[in-house]
Every structure is written in structure tokens, then in C-alpha cells.
Design a protein around this motif. Structure first.
Motif, mmCIF file in Angstrom:
data_model
loop_
_atom_site.group_PDB
_atom_site.id
_atom_site.type_symbol
_atom_site.label_atom_id
_atom_site.label_comp_id
_atom_site.label_asym_id
_atom_site.label_seq_id
_atom_site.Cartn_x
_atom_site.Cartn_y
_atom_site.Cartn_z
ATOM 1 N N SER A 23 57.026 50.407 18.447
ATOM 2 C CA SER A 23 58.080 49.882 17.583
ATOM 3 C C SER A 23 57.492 49.017 16.474
ATOM 4 N N THR A 34 59.046 45.359 17.227
ATOM 5 C CA THR A 34 58.589 44.580 18.377
ATOM 6 C C THR A 34 57.229 43.935 18.127
ATOM 7 N N ARG A 76 61.219 41.931 11.710
ATOM 8 C CA ARG A 76 62.584 41.424 11.894
ATOM 9 C C ARG A 76 62.853 40.271 10.922
ATOM 10 N N SER A 88 61.150 54.601 18.694
ATOM 11 C CA SER A 88 61.041 53.231 19.200
ATOM 12 C C SER A 88 61.496 52.220 18.155
ATOM 13 N N ARG A 128 65.386 52.357 17.704
ATOM 14 C CA ARG A 128 66.097 51.691 18.794
ATOM 15 C C ARG A 128 66.011 50.167 18.661
ATOM 16 N N SER A 129 64.830 49.678 18.299
ATOM 17 C CA SER A 129 64.673 48.233 18.123
ATOM 18 C C SER A 129 65.532 47.708 16.983
ATOM 19 N N ALA A 139 68.284 49.050 15.830
ATOM 20 C CA ALA A 139 69.685 49.138 16.235
ATOM 21 C C ALA A 139 70.062 47.992 17.168
ATOM 22 N N ASP A 140 69.145 47.621 18.056
ATOM 23 C CA ASP A 140 69.412 46.520 18.977
ATOM 24 C C ASP A 140 69.542 45.186 18.252
ATOM 25 N N GLU A 141 69.026 45.122 17.032
ATOM 26 C CA GLU A 141 69.168 43.920 16.202
ATOM 27 C C GLU A 141 70.397 44.009 15.300
ATOM 28 N N SER A 142 71.241 45.013 15.542
ATOM 29 C CA SER A 142 72.484 45.228 14.791
ATOM 30 C C SER A 142 72.244 45.552 13.320
ATOM 31 N N TYR A 152 72.054 55.101 18.003
ATOM 32 C CA TYR A 152 71.069 54.189 17.422
ATOM 33 C C TYR A 152 70.949 54.346 15.908
ATOM 34 N N CYS A 153 71.425 55.449 15.394
ATOM 35 C CA CYS A 153 71.269 55.722 13.962
ATOM 36 C C CYS A 153 72.202 56.857 13.558
#
Length: 230
Positions: free
Chosen positions: A145, A148, A153, A177, A180-181, A183-186, A215-216
Motif C-alpha cells: 500500500s 500504509t 495520507r 492494496s 483499499r487503504s 477507501a478506508d480513509e474515506s 473500494y472504488c
């Protein structure tokens, strides 16, 4: 068939069509993931031993897709984003140490993933056709990712970015990866299907179906250009 109905998995076969994407230029960035020299380097087939030719030939569709489709279309998107004053960012796999002792476990696994890519060596650099220009930001990661393993970020937050357009390789590994990361951060994530590739087209298509609509959103370069009027 448009992006609103393509690449649907079992989970979303009967889901309503998504709304049109709102991709404000000031809040949207293009992210190019891991298109590095090491993945495009290839010897002449005549120099490959007979025992290794089956493996060599199995990778031929990937290399053709990269040269004929992914790299040219990604280069075109970069040109359009730059012309419109939009953010272009890059991620690459590279270790800080020469022996790779700082790599994550996933990058030390035996086999294909076990790549030693010190940050200053030619193999770890982004391919010339997609090279960053000016002060465009490049993050260096020892994880799959791009979020990550870096300060991406924070960078996206500081830039005021809400939408990330993802391109690069490999669809089923570092691209997925990263998606997904994000998307998890909105963050709103868009994957440009013809600006990505996996080791095989089957893996590419399978992963697009897995990540799409949760996720996308998966679109083509032509669809993205049209909806953003680039």
C-alpha cells in the motif's frame, strides 16, 4: 456497457447504478503506482534458456499491455492533468538500505515478490515515459500500500485532495492494496482500468471485480477524460 455496469462482482449484480462522479479538479489527484524499471526490464527471448522460455512467454502479454496500452494512456493522463494544473503523484517500491533489511515481510517472501530495490539504483526508478516533472511528489514505500508505508495520507490531506485516480501495477497487488487503504480513509477512489495491469489479464479482471463498487469505481481512461473534461 459503461463504467456503471462493468466489472460487477456477485455482490453487486443487482445493485442500482452509481451516481455520476463528482471529480472537482482542485480536489482530485492522479496517482501512478510502481511503474518502475525493474518490472519492464526484459532480455531478448533468444538469450533465455529453453527451460525458462515457458515462464518468459507467460509474461509476454503483460509486457505488451504495458508498452501498447498502460504506459501510453497513463502518459496521456499525466499530460492532461498537468495541463489543467492538477496534482500528479507517484509511488514506488524502494528500500533505504542496500541489503533490503528495512523491507516489509511481504517484500521478503521467497519467490517473485522477493525484490531487492535500493532507492538509488536504476531498477527502482519510475520508467522514463512516466517520470515525475518539476516538484511532483514521489513517495517511496516498503509496503504494498502506498498509504500504509508512507506519509501519503498526510500529503493528500495537506493538498486538499478528496478524490484519488489510481493507475499502475500490479492491479491485484500494490494497486489493490493502495485502493483499499485510500477507501478506508474515506477518500473517493477511481481506478483507470486501461492504465493498470496484473501479471495476467485474468488476474487483472478478477481484481477489478473484487474492488469495484466497494473500494472504488472502475472506469476507462476515455470515460475519465470525458467526465472530467480534461
Amino acid at each position: 456497457m459503461s463504467w456503471k455496469t462493468r466489472h460487477r462482482s456477485f455482490y453487486y449484480q443487482d445493485a442500482p447504478e452509481p451516481a455520476d462522479l463528482d471529480l472537482s479538479p482542485s480536489e482530485t489527484a492522479l496517482l501512478v503506482i510502481d511503474v518502475q524499471n525493474t518490472y519492464l526490464a526484459r532480455p531478448d527471448r533468444a538469450s533465455v534458456s529453453p527451460a525458462d522460455r515457458a515462464s518468459y512467454d507467460a509474461w509476454t502479454p503483460f509486457h505488451e499491455r504495458m508498452q501498447e496500452l498502460v504506459i501510453p494512456r497513463t502518459a496521456d493522463l499525466l499530460q492532461r492533468f498537468r495541463r489543467n494544473g492538477m496534482e500528479c503523484l507517484f509511488a514506488r517500491i524502494a528500500c533505504q538500505t542496500k541489503d533490503g533489511r528495512d523491507r516489509s515481510l511481504s517484500q521478503k517472501m521467497p519467490g517473485w515478490n522477493n525484490l531487492l530495490l535500493p532507492k538509488d539504483e536504476h531498477a527502482s526508478q519510475i520508467v522514463p515515459e512516466l517520470a515525475p516533472q518539476g516538484d511532483e511528489i514521489v513517495v517511496t514505500k516498503t509496503t504494498d500500500s502506498a498509504l500504509t508505508g508512507t506519509n501519503l495520507r498526510l500529503i493528500l490531506h495537506n493538498l486538499g485532495i478528496k478524490n484519488v485516480i489510481c493507475t499502475g501495477i500490479f492491479t491485484d497487488q500494490c494497486v489493490s492494496s493502495t485502493v483499499r487503504s485510500l477507501a478506508d480513509e474515506s477518500l473517493n477512489v477511481v481506478v483507470v482500468e486501461d492504465c493498470c495491469a496484473a501479471g495476467s489479464h485474468a488476474l487483472h479482471e478478477q481484481e477489478l471485480a473484487i474492488i469495484n463498487m466497494i473500494y472504488c469505481h472502475v472506469v476507462s481512461a476515455e470515460e475519465l477524460i470525458g467526465m472530467m473534461r480534461l
